[in-house]
Design a protein around this motif. Structure first.
Motif, short mmCIF file in Angstrom:
data_model
loop_
_atom_site.label_atom_id
_atom_site.label_comp_id
_atom_site.label_asym_id
_atom_site.label_seq_id
_atom_site.Cartn_x
_atom_site.Cartn_y
_atom_site.Cartn_z
N ARG A 1 -54.83 38.74 -57.30
CA ARG A 1 -54.52 38.88 -58.72
C ARG A 1 -54.89 37.61 -59.49
O ARG A 1 -54.99 36.53 -58.93
CB ARG A 1 -53.03 39.20 -58.92
CG ARG A 1 -52.61 40.59 -58.43
CD ARG A 1 -53.29 41.68 -59.23
NE ARG A 1 -52.83 43.02 -58.86
CZ ARG A 1 -53.42 43.79 -57.94
NH1 ARG A 1 -54.46 43.33 -57.27
NH2 ARG A 1 -52.94 45.00 -57.68
N LYS A 2 -55.04 37.78 -60.78
CA LYS A 2 -55.39 36.68 -61.67
C LYS A 2 -54.37 35.55 -61.56
O LYS A 2 -53.16 35.80 -61.50
CB LYS A 2 -55.43 37.21 -63.11
CG LYS A 2 -56.07 36.30 -64.12
CD LYS A 2 -56.17 37.04 -65.46
CE LYS A 2 -56.89 36.21 -66.50
NZ LYS A 2 -56.99 36.95 -67.79
N ASP B 1 -48.43 41.39 -66.96
CA ASP B 1 -49.40 40.74 -67.84
C ASP B 1 -48.77 39.73 -68.78
O ASP B 1 -49.43 38.79 -69.25
CB ASP B 1 -50.15 41.78 -68.67
CG ASP B 1 -51.10 42.62 -67.83
OD1 ASP B 1 -51.60 42.10 -66.81
OD2 ASP B 1 -51.31 43.80 -68.18
N ARG C 1 -53.04 34.16 -66.57
CA ARG C 1 -52.42 35.47 -66.85
C ARG C 1 -51.28 35.36 -67.85
O ARG C 1 -51.11 36.24 -68.70
CB ARG C 1 -51.93 36.07 -65.53
CG ARG C 1 -51.29 37.43 -65.65
CD ARG C 1 -51.26 38.17 -64.33
NE ARG C 1 -51.20 37.30 -63.19
CZ ARG C 1 -50.07 36.92 -62.58
NH1 ARG C 1 -48.91 37.32 -63.04
NH2 ARG C 1 -50.11 36.13 -61.52
#
Length: 536
Positions: free
Chosen positions: A337-338, A306, A343
């Motif tokens: 995924r982001k 993150d 992110r």
């Protein structure tokens, strides 16, 4: 003081395989280019844009699943492993794509999904008829407990138990993902032979390799023992509350991988494994060790991070090389995924940050996977709840954004032309993406697209970046500094990963700045999103 990371893999570029140090561009076919106006990307659409892909300077493409499927998980639930789904086109369309890609010098990697199939697959339809049929043991079946409950406590990745009752067979079947994705029983030699035959089918068509989906999910514990709880789980998803010891990662997986590698060697073809989970590094090393297993593997180590930090980058690469001599692979974004800009960015300028992330990724030692749209610096798209289609997002709303935001259509043109798509698409195009469309960036001198092309060309020009060793230097957050050294050159790479100017002493190094980011140099503070690559 130096922190040295594995120098024994420092080889001359000329002796490497094509994939070592290569840049492979991931294409998510539903969202890349639509050739027939139905709002869904297809194979002809991909073929029409291969000149664009080749212009990036990448070495190959990885195409996510385009096989026949009811699309419960958008292609990762395969009903016929040898057929193209009609929404994407035909086998002839794929052959044309392959021919054009090879003519442009692009290798073609396709997904292979061996851990599970679709409930619409003929194999499963036959298997669910009863325990005495030809394919009765091709999937994982088990009786109910005395109280009617599932055989054990295993949980599915997306939500709920990893078991679903089949009233026809009067047993539960296992699925690590959706109930519509029953797990294949790769302990069964017949199933292994069939999956190897599927692999040979695509190799005979001329593909250059496979990305192997969910490799550590290939085999389970035949005793069906309960998973223990995972102490300290941060997620409230039941899957994350367990330590996945028994529903995946069985030691016999490597035996099947050796059989697959032997087949791949017949065609001089390439394999990269996707390995997720808490033991991904250990399993990646196991699956790629020596010359008779897979060529390389990647995990979600950066995809699930993150927060960007110098320590996270250092740790990932040093942990890999401390456990194995195998060749690594890295990616910052993919279809699951982001997007990296959304992110990791914390107040930086989007364009500058995207450039810095691509520069960092392309400076790492290993094979690089770049997801479509990362060359444009796309943000993670904002998809309203009523337009969500991802089953994971819908099941876990609002705890997770799901995967839709990274899967929205690639913006080829500006808003006046609907991004190069029809007015209605399977996922909406984020309004912010129109200003970042390919046509816009092609006509802008200082764009993410043009800078990414330059970065990929720069990596190709410098054997130390493609093939050299990596040595991390002492630096305080947020500065990351390392040396890439090949047979013919040594490069110092320095990046400021923070939100403010940062100092890093480079007095011990003298050389020529080859690639400055934000005008950075060794004799002044590093600007935000700044850094440089210097020839020593």
């Amino acid at each position: 003081m130096l922190k040295t990371v594995n120098n024994k893999n420092n080889k001359d570029l000329r002796v490497l395989n094509w994939w070592q140090g290569a840049v492979i561009y991931q294409i998510y076919p539903r969202s890349f280019c639509d050739s027939n106006g139905d709002g869904i990307g297809d194979l002809k659409g991909i073929t029409s844009k291969l000149d664009y892909v080749a212009s990036l300077g990448v070495d190959g493409i990885w195409i996510s699943p385009f096989f026949k499927s009811p699309m419960h998980d958008f292609g990762y639930d395969v009903s016929d492993f040898r057929q193209v789904d009609s929404i994407f086109g035909t086998l002839e369309d794929f052959d044309e794509l392959l021919t054009r890609a090879h003519a442009l010098g692009l290798k073609v990697i396709i997904d292979q999904v061996y851990s599970h199939a679709s409930i619409e697959c003929d194999w499963f339809k036959e298997s669910r008829k009863g325990p005495k049929g030809d394919k009765s043991d091709w999937f994982i079946w088990a009786d109910a407990k005395a109280d009617g409950g599932p055989p054990n406590n295993w949980q599915a990745v997306f939500a709920g138990p990893a078991w679903t009752w089949c009233s026809l067979r009067k047993q539960y079947y296992m699925h690590n993902f959706l109930p519509e994705q029953p797990d294949l029983n790769l302990h069964n030699p017949e199933v292994q032979e069939e999956m190897l035959a599927v692999a040979r089918f695509w190799l005979e068509r001329g593909v250059d390799g496979f990305r192997l989906d969910a490799t550590n999910h290939y085999m389970h514990d035949p005793e069906l023992r309960d998973n223990p709880a995972y102490e300290g789980a941060e997620s409230n998803k039941p899957f994350d509350m367990q330590d996945q010891i028994y529903n995946q990662s069985h030691p016999d997986i490597t035996k099947f991988l050796k059989r697959l590698r032997a087949l791949m060697d017949e065609y001089d073809a390439f394999t990269v494994a996707e390995v997720g989970g808490r033991r991904s590094l250990k399993e990646m090393a196991e699956y790629t060790e020596g010359d008779d297993l897979l060529h390389t593997a990647y995990s979600f180590i950066f995809l699930e991070e993150d927060n960007l930090s110098a320590d996270a980058i250092r740790k990932a690469l040093t942990d890999w090389e401390s456990q194995t001599d195998s060749w690594p692979s890295w990616t910052f974004s993919n279809h699951d995924r982001k997007r990296v800009v959304s992110r990791w960015m914390r107040g930086q300028n989007r364009q500058d940050f995207a450039n810095a992330m691509n520069a960092l990724l392309l400076a790492l030692r290993g094979t690089i996977f770049m997801y479509q749209g990362e060359e444009l610096g796309l943000q993670h798209a904002d998809v309203p709840f009523e337009r969500l289609v991802d089953p994971e997002a819908i099941k876990n709303w609002p705890d997770t954004l799901g995967r839709d935001g990274c899967r929205t259509p690639m913006p080829w043109h500006n808003s006046a032309e609907s991004g190069g798509w029809p007015s209605y698409t399977w996922l909406p195009i984020d309004e912010r993406h129109y200003d970042l469309a390919v046509c816009q960036q092609e006509n802008t001198q200082a764009s993410n697209l043009k800078f990414t092309r330059d970065l990929i060309a720069f990596r190709k020009q410098h054997s130390a970046l493609k093939a050299g060793s990596i040595t991390f230097l002492e630096s305080d957050e947020p500065v990351l500094a390392f040396i890439r050294e090949g047979a013919e050159e040594k490069l110092l790479c320095v990046f400021n990963l923070g939100e403010a100017e940062a100092d890093w002493c480079a007095e011990a190094y003298e050389g020529e700045i080859l690639l400055p980011l934000m005008g950075a140099g060794p004799d002044k503070p590093l600007p935000v999103c700044g850094g440089y690559i210097m020839k020593l």
